[in-house]
Design an enzyme around this catalytic site. Sequence first.
Site, PDB file in Angstrom:
ATOM      1  N   ASN A 105      11.858  -6.892   3.813  1.00 49.88           N
ATOM      2  CA  ASN A 105      11.647  -6.918   4.890  1.00 49.88           C
ATOM      3  C   ASN A 105      13.068  -6.452   6.022  1.00 49.88           C
ATOM      4  OD1 ASN A 105       9.111  -7.550   4.268  1.00 49.88           O
ATOM      5  ND2 ASN A 105       9.869  -9.505   3.387  1.00 49.88           N
ATOM      6  N   HIS A 110       0.490  -1.167  -0.349  1.00 47.75           N
ATOM      7  CA  HIS A 110       0.375   0.194   0.645  1.00 47.75           C
ATOM      8  C   HIS A 110       1.246   1.255   0.320  1.00 47.75           C
ATOM      9  CE1 HIS A 110      -3.364  -3.376   1.359  1.00 47.75           C
ATOM     10  NE2 HIS A 110      -4.078  -1.460   0.954  1.00 47.75           N
TER      11      HIS A 110
END
Length: 660
Positions: free
Chosen positions: A508, A464
């Site tokens: 990540n 997003h």
Amino acid sequence: MPDETQHEAVRRARVEERLQNPALREVIAQAIAAGEVPPVLVSEQDAELLDKGDDLESVLSLDPLEAIVRRFGRPPLLIENDEVVLQPLPEFDAGTDVLIKGVEPFVKSVGRVEFVNHDMEWGGTGWVIDEPTATSRVVATNRHVAKLVAARVADGSGVFLRSPAGILYKARLDFKEEVHSNPGDATPILVTKIIYLADDASPDVALLRIEGEPDLPSALPLADEEAESDQRVALIGYPAYDSRNDKNDQARYFQGIFDVKRFAPGFVMQALGGGQALSHDCTSLGGNSGSPLISLENKRVVGLHFSGQYGVQNNAVGVGTLRRLLAGERPVGRARGPVEKAPTEAADGAHAATFFAGREGYDPRFLGKKLAAPWPVLDAATEATLAQPSDEVPDQPFELRYTHFGVKYRADRKQPLMTAVNIDGEHSVRIKRTRDKWFADKRIPADIQLSQADYSDPQIDRGHMVRREDPNWDVAATSINDATQLAKDANADTFHYVNAALQHSQLNQGRQLWLGLENYILDSARTKGFKTCVFTGPVFRTDDPEIVDGLPVPREFWKLVVMPASGGKKLHATAYLLSQGDMIRELLEKRSRVEAVEGFVLGPYRTFQIAIADLADATGYDLSAYIPADPLGQARIGDEAVSTREPVFVPLDSFEQIVT
């Protein structure tokens, strides 16, 4: 004699029994006389007693003797042409050489775990544990070996990671790599799947699949019962030079020959059970990680070697665990604290232009009439890459308008160029996450939008740009939990593909603070009741790695946060970057800072606060409306940087480090 535990008594009895072997006593005595035993193992008082001719047993204490036994009675035997090169084994019972030859066929099924596209050539040992078909095999190794090139996913399997350049790592098994073997003898077999990759709280095991011709190595048989104490065992693996072990011991045992297949006999020191780990004293070094622990008497694998401590013991995963994992059983998942779990995703949908009637999009006047927060100004070349919505309005060019936010979408990259969202902390509404369903936006052509299929690679995330919670507010809300229809519309609007960017697994490594930054912004707005505007976007480059069907994936993301300054009469703006440092290095190169560039090394992904002027320079966007409002750019460090033309940035490890 002081009280002893049962385990200590067994160890002492074993030591005393082995000391009756004259050949072993002679080896130890010669080693001590030659000064090869470190002082920590023989005290000054012991040395004086030895000089006086006292008996060896009375001189050496139990623990040092255990270390000495292992240091001088556990030769790691070389393997050549799939055969063990025997040498005298004075500590072992007669007939041990026959038992070694009895398991010699196992040698062909043990391989070196090698890496492709990684800066490490290889990482450990693996062995065939199962034969599911004639042309496939399951290989057992350690989790900590596989994790050098792979990551665990939700179902317990693993996926290969990518190098800093975006190239996919791979692994393969080389079942040769013996002393005197020729490079041409090697026929590495590629790992096609990581079947199981243990989490950090489970036994250190990974299961890999290899595929090839029907003459693949055979599976090693597994024991029906756990190993027993004092059982004769052996490791087959690839010991590498290991700085954690004494260099003199390594020189004596290995004669400078490392990284090749060896057969290391020894004994089980402690059986598995009763809260005790399976331990053994076979000579091993770092490259032995993942070696099979084989019972010489039973000709069966009794464990998977995974660690060792110099002078103390080596440890292995028991055969029972291996059997359960091979049968498909998995350790019970561990709770890791409360998280908002995303429900299973629904099939994609699509919304026609009429669905968006009444959406006003991003409001540049949201902070107040005298506190305009306009979109970054784009040059003509960049605007030419943007999609034009069918309901575009003149005063909001190129903007896909949603509830409290807008998107400017780059057609050639099939991702948003940037997003802008208005956040009202005072009127924030919490919307509980339900089953995710993503939508195409029919105001622009379908063929320039991504879909669920484009995110099927488990290494690719759907990121997003406008967070789900950010636009969820309504001035009509009576409380933070009053879920009005307007807030629900805003929440749902964030699930359009035009609001998502491709993000690969590398991010990540440094995402925690980046995501925390968004929480920090929103929570601060909720707590203090102020308004803020947030611009977010990827950094697009021509050399971005192509991962998804030839579509380049961005390596960096930027964020610009704008709010009223204290007193409410002027703007306060800060900029952030999620990066390994690529943008900063490019700014140095652009400004001809040769010495700085030569010393600049890309690090792991992390969050930086960066001067807005430098962000503008790097992206090519006109951010002049915000440069005067940037405290980092106005700080003394910024003044110093003006003369040196250094980029101004702060690596963030906590929110307290943000320059405000």
